[in-house]
Design a protein around this motif. Sequence first.
Motif, PDB file in Angstrom:
ATOM      1  N   GLU A   1      -0.538  12.877   0.035  1.00 22.55           N
ATOM      2  CA  GLU A   1      -1.388  12.544   1.209  1.00 22.55           C
ATOM      3  C   GLU A   1      -1.585  13.663   2.219  1.00 22.55           C
TER       4      GLU A   1
ATOM      5  N   HIS B   1      -1.709  11.200   9.760  1.00 21.81           N
ATOM      6  CA  HIS B   1      -1.465  10.627   8.174  1.00 21.81           C
ATOM      7  C   HIS B   1      -3.192  10.279   7.754  1.00 21.81           C
ATOM      8  N   THR B   2      -3.823  11.242   7.121  1.00 18.03           N
ATOM      9  CA  THR B   2      -5.446  11.113   7.008  1.00 18.03           C
ATOM     10  C   THR B   2      -5.751   9.974   6.084  1.00 18.03           C
ATOM     11  N   GLY B   3      -5.005   9.829   4.931  1.00 15.34           N
ATOM     12  CA  GLY B   3      -5.495   8.976   4.170  1.00 15.34           C
ATOM     13  C   GLY B   3      -6.426   9.515   2.966  1.00 15.34           C
ATOM     14  N   ASP B   4      -6.457  10.758   3.186  1.00 15.86           N
ATOM     15  CA  ASP B   4      -6.771  11.688   2.105  1.00 15.86           C
ATOM     16  C   ASP B   4      -5.960  12.297   0.932  1.00 15.86           C
TER      17      ASP B   4
ATOM     18  N   ALA C   1      -1.042   5.825  12.427  1.00 14.03           N
ATOM     19  CA  ALA C   1      -1.810   6.938  12.201  1.00 14.03           C
ATOM     20  C   ALA C   1      -1.066   8.236  12.220  1.00 14.03           C
TER      21      ALA C   1
ATOM     22  N   THR D   1     -14.595   0.187   6.896  1.00 11.45           N
ATOM     23  CA  THR D   1     -13.547  -0.345   6.125  1.00 11.45           C
ATOM     24  C   THR D   1     -12.733  -1.169   6.974  1.00 11.45           C
TER      25      THR D   1
ATOM     26  N   ARG E   1      -9.742  10.180  -1.562  1.00 10.45           N
ATOM     27  CA  ARG E   1      -9.087   9.139  -0.655  1.00 10.45           C
ATOM     28  C   ARG E   1      -7.987   8.342  -1.139  1.00 10.45           C
ATOM     29  N   LEU E   2      -6.873   8.227  -0.645  1.00 10.16           N
ATOM     30  CA  LEU E   2      -5.949   7.201  -1.456  1.00 10.16           C
ATOM     31  C   LEU E   2      -6.536   5.867  -1.838  1.00 10.16           C
ATOM     32  N   LYS E   3      -7.270   5.408  -0.799  1.00  8.48           N
ATOM     33  CA  LYS E   3      -8.102   3.878  -1.169  1.00  8.48           C
ATOM     34  C   LYS E   3      -9.042   4.003  -2.106  1.00  8.48           C
ATOM     35  N   ASP E   4      -9.549   5.352  -2.719  1.00  7.06           N
ATOM     36  CA  ASP E   4     -10.524   5.394  -3.506  1.00  7.06           C
ATOM     37  C   ASP E   4      -9.957   5.427  -5.038  1.00  7.06           C
TER      38      ASP E   4
END
Length: 493
Positions: free
Chosen positions: A343, A373-376, A365, A167, A391-394
């Motif tokens: 998160e 901060h994992t983003g999960d 990060a 990404t 995932r936050l982005k998903d």
Amino acid sequence: MTDDPSRDTVSAVLDHAAASYSDAEALVDGEVRLTYRELRTAVLTAARSLSGMGVRPGDRVALCAPNSAHWVVAALGAVCAGAALVPVNTRFTAGEALDVLRRSAARALVVEGEFLGRDRLAELRALTPDLPPVLVRSPVEWAGADVELPVLSADQLCDVMYTSGTTGRSKGAMSAHRQSLGVARAWASCAGLTPADRYLVVNPFFHTFGYKAGILACLLSGATIVPQPVFDAAGTMRLVERERITVLPGPPTIYQALLEHPGRGASDLSSLRLAVTGAAVVPVALVERMRSELGFSAVLTAYGLTEAVVATMCRPSDSPETVAHTCGAPTAGFELRLGDEDEVLLRGPNVMLGYLDDPEATAAAVDDEGWLHTGDVGRIDERGYLSITDRLKDMYICGGFNVYPAEVEQALARLPGVAESAVVGRPDARLGEVGVAHVVTSDGAGLTEAAVIGFCRERLANYKVPRAVEFHPALPRNAMGKVLKHLLRKENA
């Protein structure tokens, strides 16, 4: 192996393994069969060879090759020479690989000849003549120089593991010897690895799991390393049968392939005892089939990322329900909590030192209090066990409601005929975003879009139900089995 920090270096662990496991098989790769004593000799020869080329403590050595005995010897040789290992993703284009070489300031490059129909060294030279000193690992043999190897320290830089870059631009996560060994030791302990185990490493060595939870975990426990360069279900089953493999970790997709292979019934897989999976949604139905049809006595799930390797893990004593619905409790000294938007945050001695030459990305990060901060997105139960929900982005928002695709994918895994699925959001003028299910069907399945949507309507709230279904022969994945959802989003843009 004790937890004495003075012995927390790869060279010390190798010495300990050679003394403790001596004539036991350490590494099996086709005709190559090395005992632990022989492995140590080969590694020290490689280390002296690199030192003779001018590699000095603090330098970086890049390695681009498939899983093999050569990779193991070269990687450990680089580290024992005092260098930091920089594994290069063999799926990278020549441009991506060159970017890693330049940003890591690699002093030397160890590269395989041809692999998967590509000559990576020729590709790199076509881009630029400005390459570090190159040692083509196969078929050239190491030639150890008469040099004294350095004494390593636990806090010395051990490796720089570049993220997949799916990404954005890949980043080099740095770990000291004590950190790489700390996560490997925790993984080996949770998995119950012993010298009796024979570990088929399908996960790529250039990834943290294959290298640290694979090679280093075996060095610490005395297990036998059996590398496989590219996953192939038939080839994997042959290796399991011939080498009496006991441990077979990997992403969910490899177990699905084994279950669906027509030759499975004729293969002797009875030696298998332990599977450890993660890297994607793990359907409950798959866990059940791994136990009942592949014969694993223990199926564990784990959670980690390049910046922390293995952060949580189930234990063999956990119930099937725990394994199916969580990825375990913290391990390797990690603290775990949830931040904004649930998160997943991690803190502990094995969080990366930072990204190489990228203080801005490091600060983004890892916050001032040391939390990664994992983003999960996840949840933590009353026992402290973590479940990753997405995932936050998903995540996408449909009609004002948050939709986590993993929940929809879990439902789809229960639909007969669905081999695997991935759900992504698509812009919608009325609802903001709606779900699109990308589905791979089992052979002979006659599923339709209406059937898939109807199945979801019976089990999910309306805003979670996909509005469209697209069928594929396979989903795009990276080398670790993670679905490349950004490619699917592009299709639906």
